[in-house]
Design an enzyme around this catalytic site. Structure first.
Site, PDB file in Angstrom:
ATOM      1  N   PRO A  17       0.847  -1.205   0.000  1.00 23.23           N
ATOM      2  CA  PRO A  17       0.000   0.000   0.000  1.00 23.23           C
ATOM      3  C   PRO A  17       0.871   1.239   0.000  1.00 23.23           C
ATOM      4  CG  PRO A  17       0.062  -0.980   2.188  1.00 23.23           C
ATOM      5  CD  PRO A  17       0.796  -1.924   1.288  1.00 23.23           C
ATOM      6  N   VAL A  19       0.520   5.552  -0.507  1.00 22.51           N
ATOM      7  CA  VAL A  19      -0.328   6.730  -0.688  1.00 22.51           C
ATOM      8  C   VAL A  19      -0.024   7.378  -2.037  1.00 22.51           C
ATOM      9  CG1 VAL A  19      -0.869   9.025   0.198  1.00 22.51           C
ATOM     10  CG2 VAL A  19      -0.541   7.121   1.783  1.00 22.51           C
ATOM     11  N   GLU A  42      -3.677   3.565   1.569  1.00 22.99           N
ATOM     12  CA  GLU A  42      -4.435   3.699   2.814  1.00 22.99           C
ATOM     13  C   GLU A  42      -5.568   4.704   2.641  1.00 22.99           C
ATOM     14  OE1 GLU A  42      -3.719   5.018   7.484  1.00 22.99           O
ATOM     15  OE2 GLU A  42      -2.585   5.949   5.856  1.00 22.99           O
ATOM     16  N   GLN A  86      -6.785  -1.439   2.215  1.00 21.73           N
ATOM     17  CA  GLN A  86      -6.145  -0.988   3.451  1.00 21.73           C
ATOM     18  C   GLN A  86      -6.809   0.281   3.957  1.00 21.73           C
ATOM     19  OE1 GLN A  86      -2.314   1.163   4.090  1.00 21.73           O
ATOM     20  NE2 GLN A  86      -1.652  -0.729   5.078  1.00 21.73           N
ATOM     21  N   CYS A 115       2.223   3.285   9.459  1.00 18.41           N
ATOM     22  CA  CYS A 115       2.529   4.588   8.873  1.00 18.41           C
ATOM     23  C   CYS A 115       3.039   5.547   9.949  1.00 18.41           C
ATOM     24  CB  CYS A 115       1.297   5.186   8.200  1.00 18.41           C
ATOM     25  SG  CYS A 115       1.619   6.804   7.454  1.00 18.41           S
ATOM     26  N   ASN A 213       8.488  -6.656   4.338  1.00 19.46           N
ATOM     27  CA  ASN A 213       8.398  -5.394   3.615  1.00 19.46           C
ATOM     28  C   ASN A 213       9.568  -4.503   4.020  1.00 19.46           C
ATOM     29  OD1 ASN A 213       6.616  -2.374   3.996  1.00 19.46           O
ATOM     30  ND2 ASN A 213       7.113  -3.240   2.020  1.00 19.46           N
ATOM     31  N   GLY A 214      10.008  -3.650   3.089  1.00 21.40           N
ATOM     32  CA  GLY A 214      11.065  -2.701   3.406  1.00 21.40           C
ATOM     33  C   GLY A 214      12.384  -3.009   2.736  1.00 21.40           C
ATOM     34  N   GLY A 215      12.387  -3.919   1.748  1.00 29.19           N
ATOM     35  CA  GLY A 215      13.641  -4.342   1.144  1.00 29.19           C
ATOM     36  C   GLY A 215      14.052  -3.615  -0.120  1.00 29.19           C
TER      37      GLY A 215
END
Length: 488
Positions: A17, A19, A42, A86, A115, A213-215
């Site tokens: 997700p 924005v 979101e 989401q 977030c 997530n975050g890679g």
């Protein structure tokens, strides 16, 4: 009610997700390139609860439309079994109300608990929920029990591994289908290393699927890197944000498509689904990145409409052909709807082709007021208005019942208030009763209002108590409630 196709969160490559990025064109493009599941951006619960679900027959979409006519969420059949909705929420009952509103059009529901932005945390949403486990448990439990679709949540890690694992274990007990973990703390940003060890500790501590997530910064430069990140975190699935924003063909097993082709494919979806040009422009700028200073980048930056965006990418003909097709389809559907209206129309309803024009009436005087006054004088029950909205163009039509007879205008209006005023005009003209127009001469309702104002002034000058008896207040409220003066 049962889940027709339960969404599986193991072994999946997922669009995160984001924005302003995760709107319908990007979600469809990610699916085309190989994403298994796509999350929408979101959307805040309070905004969604103001929306009305509308079937858009021209675009073949389901739209959730705000009172100001802005489409807050748009989806289509192509993604119905792949899209996770989401939301941002800090209230269990509001979250459930939104989930029920969209449930039939999506594959799952997710609560944003990661977030770190102020607009989210100041309303006790997003990462702010991480410090309130009781609220997290309440929201997730309520959703799991209240809807038939899978429920997930997305979190960030806490300052300690132990606290993070304990929180996730508590979340697991709510019955959610999966948990997405952004491997950074709420104060950390993309340039900070992703904590694969913490995601791995979570993956080994719980039995539900964990989505890493975050890679994008440290690992995912191409398709093969998705598996590398998954192994490093021992996660069930991988969720990709920025790497997919830069080039959604990162989901493609065969490797990246040329960026020009990717952007043109995105634009086709943006035109096909009438995406707002500012959102389209934003997403394309994220893809161009360092090429924003090129000739094409400057054209994109200067574009002030979808048509100008298309022209910047040499797709002007596509834009014209597509919009012409939609206009023809809209005209055809409008003709069909009108024919159906004529066929199923109640023959007992008295009809005229009229509209209410505020300029033709004195200030604060409307046909509805005149009709209410006439009903009281004749000792009839007060008028009853029934208003419907046409899904195709979102216009309104109202039928008013007076003395057991029904009246309506054959013309559809842009608001409920205007439609009701038009119905009142049809009734008054049929009855031969004045409707209050300026051209009718002396207006007794205007005079009545003036007398009331003068009596109030006299009472005030003599120092009398201005408080009215309760029955007079009730009458005043009833009269003013009928004065639906539309905003023109």
């Amino acid at each position: 009610m049962t889940v027709n196709t339960p969404l599986c969160f193991r072994g999946k490559k997922i669009l995160a997700p984001m924005v302003r990025v995760g709107t319908l064109p990007m979600r469809l493009l990610a699916l085309d390139y190989g994403a298994d599941i796509v999350y929408c951006e979101e959307l805040i619960d309070i905004k969604m609860l103001q929306c009305k679900r509308v079937i858009n027959e021209v675009l073949e979409t389901v739209d959730f439309v705000a009172p100001n006519e802005r489409v807050v969420f748009r989806t289509c059949e192509r993604e119905r079994e792949r899209v996770v909705f989401q939301m941002g929420s800090a209230d269990a009952e509001r979250a459930l109300a939104v989930a029920k509103l969209v449930e039939s059009d999506v594959a799952g529901i997710d609560i944003n608990m990661g977030c770190p932005k102020e607009y989210s945390t100041k309303a006790s949403m997003g990462a702010a929920l991480l410090s309130d486990p009781d609220k997290i448990e309440s929201i997730l439990t309520t959703l799991v029990k209240g809807i038939c679709k899978p429920v997930t949540c997305k979190i960030r890690i806490l300052p300690s591994v132990e606290d993070t694992v304990n929180l996730v274990k508590r979340i697991e007990k709510t019955g959610i289908a999966a948990i997405a973990v952004h491997g950074r703390k709420k104060e950390e940003r993309p340039q900070h290393p992703v904590h694969c060890d913490v995601i791995k500790a979570i993956s080994e501590a719980v039995s539900i699927p964990v989505i890493a997530n975050g890679g994008s910064h440290d690992f995912i430069k191409e398709y093969a890197d998705i598996e590398t990140f998954q192994k490093a975190t021992a996660a069930s699935s991988v969720m990709i944000a920025r790497a997919a924003m830069w080039n959604p063909s990162v989901f493609r097993k065969e490797g990246f498509c040329p960026l020009k082709d990717v952007m043109q494919d995105y634009i086709k979806y943006a035109v096909r689904y009438d995406n707002h040009y500012t959102n389209t422009k934003y997403c394309l700028c994220q893809m161009l990145r360092e090429q924003l200073e090129t000739t094409q980048g400057k054209k994109l930056h200067a574009a002030q409409s979808t048509q100008e965006i298309c022209e910047a990418f040499e797709m002007g003909d596509f834009y014209e052909e597509t919009t012409a097709t939609f206009e023809a389809k809209k005209t055809s559907l409008e003709t069909k709807v009108q024919d159906e209206d004529d066929q199923i129309e109640d023959p007992d309803v008295i009809k005229m082709a009229v509209r209410f024009d505020k300029r033709e009436y004195p200030p604060q005087i409307t046909p509805k007021m005149y009709l209410l006054e006439w009903c009281r004088k004749e000792k009839h029950p007060q008028p009853v208005y029934e208003t419907v909205q046409r899904p195709l163009d979102r216009l309104f039509c109202s039928v008013v019942t007076v003395a057991e007879r029904k009246y309506r205008s054959t013309l559809w209006d842009k608001s409920k208030k205007l439609a009701e005023q038009a119905a009142a005009i049809v009734c008054l003209r049929t009855l031969g009763v004045p409707e209050g127009k300026l051209c009718e001469g002396e207006n007794h309702l205007v005079n009545k209002r003036k007398r009331g104002d003068q009596e109030s002034l006299i009472s005030r000058d003599h120092g009398e108590d201005l408080a009215e008896p309760s029955h007079k207040k009730a009458n005043f409220i009833e009269e003013t409630s009928a004065m639906n003066v539309p905003k023109m």
